[in-house]
Enzyme design. Structure first.
Site, PDB file in Angstrom:
ATOM      1  N   ARG A   1       0.941  -1.113   0.233  1.00 28.95           N
ATOM      2  CA  ARG A   1      -0.222   0.050  -0.155  1.00 28.95           C
ATOM      3  C   ARG A   1       0.843   1.224  -0.143  1.00 28.95           C
ATOM      4  NH1 ARG A   1      -3.712  -0.250   4.961  1.00 28.95           N
ATOM      5  NH2 ARG A   1      -2.241  -1.673   6.277  1.00 28.95           N
TER       6      ARG A   1
ATOM      7  N   LYS B   1     -20.097   3.216  -6.813  1.00 29.29           N
ATOM      8  CA  LYS B   1     -19.615   2.059  -7.361  1.00 29.29           C
ATOM      9  C   LYS B   1     -19.104   1.511  -8.415  1.00 29.29           C
ATOM     10  CE  LYS B   1     -20.417  -0.181  -3.084  1.00 29.29           C
ATOM     11  NZ  LYS B   1     -19.586  -1.593  -3.017  1.00 29.29           N
TER      12      LYS B   1
ATOM     13  N   GLU C   1     -21.102  -1.993  20.329  1.00 22.83           N
ATOM     14  CA  GLU C   1     -20.143  -3.008  19.235  1.00 22.83           C
ATOM     15  C   GLU C   1     -18.353  -2.748  18.990  1.00 22.83           C
ATOM     16  OE1 GLU C   1     -21.058  -3.024  15.200  1.00 22.83           O
ATOM     17  OE2 GLU C   1     -24.005  -3.139  15.831  1.00 22.83           O
TER      18      GLU C   1
ATOM     19  N   HIS D   1     -23.196  11.326   9.252  1.00 22.16           N
ATOM     20  CA  HIS D   1     -21.432  11.310   7.969  1.00 22.16           C
ATOM     21  C   HIS D   1     -20.936  13.305   7.787  1.00 22.16           C
ATOM     22  CE1 HIS D   1     -23.498   8.244   5.903  1.00 22.16           C
ATOM     23  NE2 HIS D   1     -21.794   7.655   5.733  1.00 22.16           N
TER      24      HIS D   1
END
Ligand SMILES: [Zn+2]
Length: 761
Positions: free
Chosen positions: A16, A116, A490, A700
């Protein structure tokens, strides 16, 4: 000699490197010069790797600082006015400003939309088109990179996204108009680029038109002939590439387009080969995309060569061999995997290995029987053989259970209207119940604990204690806010798919198998290697602990079967619907165990259900049927008094609303705030029968939403959906936010629910 080539190599680097350089540049830690040098170094390295792997023609143009569609927008000078009329399209800062809204140089402006790329998990920057726009050649990056590769001695094939695909994927801004009005200008620019490439001595250029596998309006189909007529005769040859599906119905038109070669995806549609061979004009090259560019499995070389035998006899030198599509969608190099066991490693092939496979297949088709080629063939044979036998892949008990799924297994006992009554009397929730989607801020402290535990520097006991402390804190904060249905937050989950994959049989994980998702963002998808089963409960202890801390209802939180499927690499030996049903059964057991542990509300997230849609509409019903069935199987093992929720984001529902309803979740939470509740229209028109939590604020954004604004949205929602069936919640999970903004926002949200109740009382 069959020519071997590829339509593209991953640009991120085996470790990366591109991501690291980009991010350092954005932070001001790397100069622009050094960034550009790093890009050049990566390009040269990737060309060398592919040449060494044995490819005859190396792609140029697959490199991008952010995204290949964005490169083309800059090439065409399609820079939205808000970035400045005199933006320099050759400057990476212009590119980064369009992609991210800001760059070290230049004025910030709202970033371009991202979406996408076909049915992949890669996202491209959407071109913005407006009426009367002038497009002209504004960036010659592709010419420079081609020269760079030629100077370094590589035999190259520049690769461009086609003019029609670029236009089709563009979005009209402002006054409506037909995008094809811009086609003349676009062709003009492509013509100039092709002329320049021809001057460099380039023989072949690949032009990708993946939209040829979609359902296109006739007008667009017809535009192909005139477009490629005008691009013809530029002193170089064009290989027109299609992928992600078969040509289906348009084969005759496409094979006769005025270009010198055609690339087809034989992984997605092997059947199309015969029809194309029969129609292919005798001067044309056919490039067979036979090595799967969308997956990580070693190719069955013997079988591929045998299937290409006839094509090879008929076409001779005119048969080329390639991966099915660009290798952008696979990890870079299997050799970087140090933690995989030998058997798993012997089954996989990443981009470097896929280039080798393409070269071997081309050699075999050309009659090359050298020891090297024979050895590669034997290795492939062995991988196929061991995979077909391995108990890591084939689990009789799981197969038997799937075969035994009966018609009642995807049905709750009572229909929703009756379940709702049972649930209401048990749950005793107020009107407009408030809840959140599942995750709460993943603080630096939480991530640190997880990292230490992974490295073995924190004992299991200490880790569990640390996470329980987080749960306690999260529960206390939710109680203080006055939320009605709580979540545990979570903290223990790294990722909503990996977390489950790691606890299921039939999955494998790489340590370095990164794939670019967008810009500098890379993901490491789990690999479904075999039949999936659940050796033991995955979330029950956490949920039970959380429920024990409060007298309010605690939601159990799971990722749904379709979403786990969509965000993993898939098996190639069974249809994806098979893996999905297996996942559904594993999750069903988890749901039942949560119920047994006293969890009265269980949420099964399916954010990816839309992403799994096939590219052609005629294939939608089949997919939606098994996807919905899988969700229902996961959800239907419980008693009627247990309430099942689901959550979806980024979804437009209009064209699949009947299937969303067929999932029969008691409650669905969706993202609606950014569309001003317009997304609810589909639910209203369809008379969606169950409960809905339309997100009242956009998670967001760091802005704290005003009560009055959220209240307006809820009132708007209440005009469309009966108030008795409305929940109040944010758009999505809150893990990327900070606690202060989360608490301020949720406090306003709870106030809205209280006011609405008062007004209705
Ligand atoms: Zn969401």
């Amino acid at each position: 000699m069959a020519i071997s080539h590829s339509g593209g190599f991953p640009r991120i680097g085996a470790n990366r490197e591109l991501k690291k350089a980009q991010e350092a540049y954005w932070k001001g830690e790397l100069s622009k010069e050094r960034l550009l040098e790093e890009g050049k170094r990566l390009r040269l390295q990737h060309w060398a790797v592919q040449k060494e792997a044995g490819l005859d023609l190396i792609p140029v143009g697959d490199f991008a600082w952010y995204d290949q569609m964005l490169n083309h927008s800059l090439m065409l000078g399609a820079v939205p006015a808000r970035f400045g009329a005199d933006s320099d399209c050759e400057d990476v800062d212009t590119l980064f400003r369009m992609a991210r809204g800001r760059a070290p140089g230049g004025t910030p402006a709202a970033a371009c939309e991202m979406t996408k790329w076909f049915d992949t998990n890669y996202h491209y920057i959407v071109p913005e088109l407006h009426k009367g726009q002038t497009l002209k050649l504004s960036s010659t990056e592709i010419i420079r990179e081609t020269r760079e590769a030629l100077d370094a001695g590589f035999k190259v094939k520049p690769t461009l996204i086609g003019p029609l695909t670029w236009l089709w994927l563009g979005k009209v801004k402002g006054e409506a108009f037909n995008r094809l009005e811009l086609l003349d200008d676009v062709i003009e620019v492509y013509g100039q680029v092709l002329n320049e490439l021809a001057k460099l001595g380039v023989e072949w250029v690949q032009i990708d038109e993946p939209i040829l596998v979609l359902d296109l309006p006739t007008e667009w189909h017809q535009a192909f002939e005139s477009t490629y007529n005008r691009l013809q005769g530029k002193d170089l040859k064009i290989l027109l590439a299609t992928y992600f599906g078969g040509l289906n119905g348009t084969t005759t038109t496409v094979v006769n387009l005025p270009v010198e070669g055609l690339h087809i995806d034989l992984v997605r549609d092997a059947e199309q080969l015969t029809a194309i061979l029969d129609r292919l004009p005798s001067y044309k090259v056919l490039s067979a995309g036979v090595v799967n560019g969308r997956n990580i499995w070693k190719a069955d070389i013997r079988s591929i060569v045998s299937k290409l035998q006839e094509a090879s006899e008929r076409l001779g030198n005119r048969l080329w061999v390639a991966p099915s599509c660009s290798l952008l969608h696979t990890p870079v190099d299997l050799e970087c995997e140090t933690d995989l066991d030998d058997e798993l490693k012997s089954w996989f092939a990443f981009a470097v290995q896929k280039c080798q496979e393409v070269a071997i297949i081309a050699s075999l088709l050309s009659g090359n029987q050298s020891p090297e080629v024979q050895a590669a063939l034997a290795t492939s044979d062995r991988a196929i053989e061991t995979r077909s036998q391995s108990s890591r892949i084939h689990n009789k008990a799981v197969q038997k259970r799937v075969a035994g799924i009966s018609s009642g297994d995807d049905q709750r006992n009572l229909p929703y209207e009756k379940r709702a009554v049972v649930q209401a009397s048990r749950l005793k929730l107020p009107l407009f119940p408030t809840t959140t989607i599942g995750s709460f801020p993943q603080t630096v402290a939480i991530r640190k604990q997880r990292r230490l535990f992974r490295k073995g520097e924190l004992s299991k006991r200490d880790y569990v204690a640390a996470m329980q402390k987080e749960i306690l804190d999260t529960v206390a904060r939710q109680e203080a806010l006055g939320l009605d249905v709580l979540v545990h937050g979570e903290a223990e989950r790294n990722d909503m798919v990996e977390y489950f994959g790691e606890q299921l049989n039939g999955f494998a994980f790489t340590s370095n198998g990164w794939v670019q998702s967008y810009g500098s963002r890379c993901v490491k998808p789990p690999i479904i290697i075999g039949d999936v089963s659940r050796p033991e409960p995955m979330t029950v202890n956490w949920s039970r602990f959380a429920q024990d801390q409060t007298s309010k209802w605690m939601k159990g939180m799971l990722t749904g079967p379709v979403t786990i499927l969509c965000w993993s690499f898939l098996r190639e030996d069974v249809d994806r619907s098979v893996s999905c049903l297996q996942l559904a059964l594993a999750l069903r057991d988890e749901v039942v165990d949560l119920e047994k542990a006293g969890i009265g509300i269980i949420q099964i997230d399916e954010p990816a259900i839309r992403e799994g849609l096939p590219l052609r509409k005629e294939d939608w019903p089949d997919y939606l049927n098994w996807a919905v069935k899988s969700f229902r199987i996961a959800a239907s093992g419980v008693q009627d008094e247990t309430q099942i929720h689901t959550h979806m984001c980024y979804s437009e529902f209009n064209d699949i609303i009947e299937y969303i309803a067929a999932m029969d979740a008691d409650v669905i939470t969706i993202e609606t705030s950014r569309s001003d509740m317009e997304l609810l229209d589909a639910f209203e028109q369809f008379e969606y029968p169950n409960e809905i939590g339309p997100g009242v604020y956009d998670i967001h954004s760091p802005n704290v939403p005003e009560s009055q604004w959220m209240k307006q949205l809820m009132k708007k929602a209440a005009e469309k959906i009966p108030p008795q069936r409305l929940w109040v919640n944010p758009d999505c999970g809150l893990k990327t936010r900070d606690w202060p903004e989360v608490e301020a926002a949720l406090s306003n949200m709870v106030q809205v629910a209280n006011e609405l109740r008062d007004e209705l009382a």
